[in-house]
Motif scaffolding. Structure first.
Motif, mmCIF file in Angstrom:
data_model
loop_
_atom_site.group_PDB
_atom_site.id
_atom_site.type_symbol
_atom_site.label_atom_id
_atom_site.label_comp_id
_atom_site.label_asym_id
_atom_site.label_seq_id
_atom_site.Cartn_x
_atom_site.Cartn_y
_atom_site.Cartn_z
ATOM 1 N N SER A 90 66.207 71.195 -5.162
ATOM 2 C CA SER A 90 67.450 71.177 -4.408
ATOM 3 C C SER A 90 68.308 72.353 -4.815
ATOM 4 O O SER A 90 68.264 72.804 -5.948
ATOM 5 N N LYS A 91 69.105 72.823 -3.882
ATOM 6 C CA LYS A 91 70.062 73.879 -4.163
ATOM 7 C C LYS A 91 71.428 73.218 -4.285
ATOM 8 O O LYS A 91 71.934 72.638 -3.343
ATOM 9 N N ASP A 92 72.005 73.231 -5.472
ATOM 10 C CA ASP A 92 73.290 72.588 -5.715
ATOM 11 C C ASP A 92 74.088 73.476 -6.654
ATOM 12 O O ASP A 92 73.625 73.805 -7.731
ATOM 13 N N ASP A 93 75.276 73.858 -6.246
ATOM 14 C CA ASP A 93 76.124 74.731 -7.058
ATOM 15 C C ASP A 93 75.367 75.982 -7.510
ATOM 16 O O ASP A 93 75.426 76.388 -8.668
ATOM 17 N N ASN A 94 74.604 76.568 -6.583
ATOM 18 C CA ASN A 94 73.834 77.787 -6.835
ATOM 19 C C ASN A 94 72.787 77.623 -7.930
ATOM 20 O O ASN A 94 72.414 78.579 -8.579
ATOM 21 N N GLN A 95 72.330 76.396 -8.168
ATOM 22 C CA GLN A 95 71.273 76.147 -9.144
ATOM 23 C C GLN A 95 70.182 75.316 -8.496
ATOM 24 O O GLN A 95 70.464 74.381 -7.760
ATOM 25 N N LEU A 96 68.930 75.673 -8.767
ATOM 26 C CA LEU A 96 67.824 74.828 -8.336
ATOM 27 C C LEU A 96 67.691 73.681 -9.317
ATOM 28 O O LEU A 96 67.772 73.869 -10.525
ATOM 29 N N ARG A 97 67.534 72.483 -8.804
ATOM 30 C CA ARG A 97 67.352 71.299 -9.637
ATOM 31 C C ARG A 97 66.056 70.621 -9.217
ATOM 32 O O ARG A 97 65.676 70.668 -8.073
ATOM 33 N N GLU A 98 65.397 69.988 -10.165
ATOM 34 C CA GLU A 98 64.151 69.296 -9.891
ATOM 35 C C GLU A 98 64.282 67.812 -10.175
ATOM 36 O O GLU A 98 64.998 67.414 -11.088
#
Length: 140
Positions: free
Chosen positions: A9-17
């Motif tokens: 996911s793209k959230d607050d300019n960070q990829l999260r898994e």
């Protein structure tokens, strides 16, 4: 981790898994054991000892939603000893021809994040607004 079950996911300019396993949900910060609750157990036990709370702090209870708001099938996770008002739901659907997992909060299933199968898909769709989803921005 099984790469086929990972989503990004793209959230607050960070990829999260996140990763869903047969009995676990793993995020970058936590791993939760998924359990199907016995309703009678919680009706009998309204208070829990500190030892029990410590032993089950990584447990979540899971419920299948009977409705599919906006065509998205959700499962709802609630902390093992938490009250039902604090809930997180994960929904599965197809967006733009790709399978995605939607992270939604509250009973209204307000969309917090959309998880894509690959980082490239997450980057491609980072600014896209999906009309079929209820987003926080639409409710403000």
């Amino acid at each position: 981790m099984d790469k086929k079950r990972r989503t990004h996911s793209k959230d607050d300019n960070q990829l999260r898994e996140i990763e869903f396993g047969p009995h676990a949900l793993t995020t970058e910060d936590h791993q939760y054991e998924i359990h199907i609750p016995d309703k009678e157990y919680f009706e009998k036990h309204q208070q829990f000892s500190n030892d029990y709370l410590n032993d089950t702090h990584t447990w979540v209870k899971v419920f299948n939603n009977t409705e599919a708001p906006k065509g998205v099938n959700y499962i709802t996770l609630i902390g093992w000893t938490a009250k039902d008002k604090h809930q997180t739901s994960y929904g599965y659907t197809i967006l733009d021809g790709h399978p995605v997992v939607i992270l939604a909060s509250g009973q209204g299933k307000i969309t917090d994040q959309v998880y894509w199968k690959t980082p490239d898909q997450a980057k491609k769709h980072k600014d896209q607004n999906f009309d079929k989803l209820i987003t926080k921005a639409e409710n403000n």
